[in-house]
Design an enzyme around this catalytic site. Structure first.
Site, PDB file in Angstrom:
ATOM      1  CB  THR A  11       4.558   5.820  -9.741  1.00 30.02           C
ATOM      2  OG1 THR A  11       5.383   4.979 -10.558  1.00 30.02           O
ATOM      3  CG2 THR A  11       3.750   6.740 -10.644  1.00 30.02           C
ATOM      4  N   GLY A  66      -0.381  -3.588  -3.831  1.00 30.32           N
ATOM      5  CA  GLY A  66      -0.027  -4.097  -2.510  1.00 30.32           C
ATOM      6  C   GLY A  66       1.421  -4.457  -2.309  1.00 30.32           C
ATOM      7  CD  GLU A 121      -2.267   0.912  -1.621  1.00 32.08           C
ATOM      8  OE1 GLU A 121      -1.135   1.418  -1.613  1.00 32.08           O
ATOM      9  OE2 GLU A 121      -2.546  -0.111  -2.274  1.00 32.08           O
ATOM     10  N   GLY A 161       4.506   3.346  -3.432  1.00 27.89           N
ATOM     11  CA  GLY A 161       5.425   3.110  -4.528  1.00 27.89           C
ATOM     12  C   GLY A 161       6.174   4.348  -4.958  1.00 27.89           C
ATOM     13  CG  ASP A 209      -1.906   4.177  -4.896  1.00 25.14           C
ATOM     14  OD1 ASP A 209      -0.700   4.470  -5.016  1.00 25.14           O
ATOM     15  OD2 ASP A 209      -2.319   3.326  -4.095  1.00 25.14           O
ATOM     16  N   GLY A 210      -0.610   4.401  -7.698  1.00 27.43           N
ATOM     17  CA  GLY A 210       0.004   3.562  -8.714  1.00 27.43           C
ATOM     18  C   GLY A 210      -0.573   2.158  -8.678  1.00 27.43           C
ATOM     19  CB  ALA A 211      -1.490  -0.354 -10.512  1.00 25.08           C
TER      20      ALA A 211
END
Length: 204
Positions: free
Chosen positions: A12, A76, A84, A10, A62-64
């Site tokens: 971010t 995803g 991940e 992503g 990580d982002g979400a």
């Protein structure tokens, strides 16, 4: 000097990789969960390790796509959910970095990705409909989107996920499912949430 894990695809996460490149001399390297992330890390001068070379990962950043108040997440959208989840499973701590729009009371407004073995796409679709989901096969240029693992992705709409841990277990048990983009059984340890007032630190 420790191996730091950075995953995801992503925007971010890409900002994080760029910033990480500024302090690359302070870390031994990173493990990436997608080929695109590995290329971006390498371009910033960061050594990329295969997960099989690493015994321990202190932190996974990580982002979400969405995160709720328990630290459960939907991930995803970039197609790297399986890798991940593999790396998250061996990391000591998961730090989610996101903007305030990603924090929700109930997961499900954002489509939930499920990676499947291609031959099982139809049977898994039928099973997911029985769970109340509306699965849509992800396409790219008119053909099924392929993950780095050569799987297909079903994006599930129509969900109101009040019990993310139970739903994660139910979907994982379906024959043909590789993984689901629900990170609830092992969710975030910390969320660094970008807000108009600055960064909000949420501990789970």
């Amino acid at each position: 000097r420790r191996v730091l894990f950075r995953s995801g695809t992503g925007s971010t996460a890409n900002f994080f990789i760029d910033a990480l490149g500024e302090i690359r001399h302070r870390i031994k390297g990173a493990v990436a969960s997608s080929e695109s992330t590995a290329a971006r890390l390498a371009a910033r001068g960061i050594t990329v390790f295969d997960l099989n070379q690493i015994d321990q990962i202190p932190v996974y950043v990580d982002g979400a796509d969405e995160i709720d108040h328990s630290g459960a997440m939907i991930k995803g959208s970039g197609g790297a959910l399986t890798r991940e989840k593999i790396v998250a499973s061996v990391a000591e701590k998961f730090i989610c970095i996101a903007d305030q729009s990603k924090l929700v009371d109930v997961l499900g407004k954002y489509p939930l990705p499920v990676e499947v073995i291609p031959m099982a796409a139809a049977s898994v679709t039928r099973a997911l409909k029985q769970l109340g989901a509306d699965p849509v096969l992800r396409l790219r240029d008119g053909s099924p989107y392929r993950t780095d693992n050569h799987g297909y992705i079903l994006d599930l709409g129509g969900l109101h996920i009040n019990d993310p841990k139970t739903l994660e277990q139910q979907i994982n048990q379906l024959a043909g499912v590789v993984s689901v983009g629900l990170f609830a059984l092992k969710g975030a340890s910390v969320c660094l949430l970008g807000t108009e007032q600055g960064v909000r630190h949420i501990q789970y």
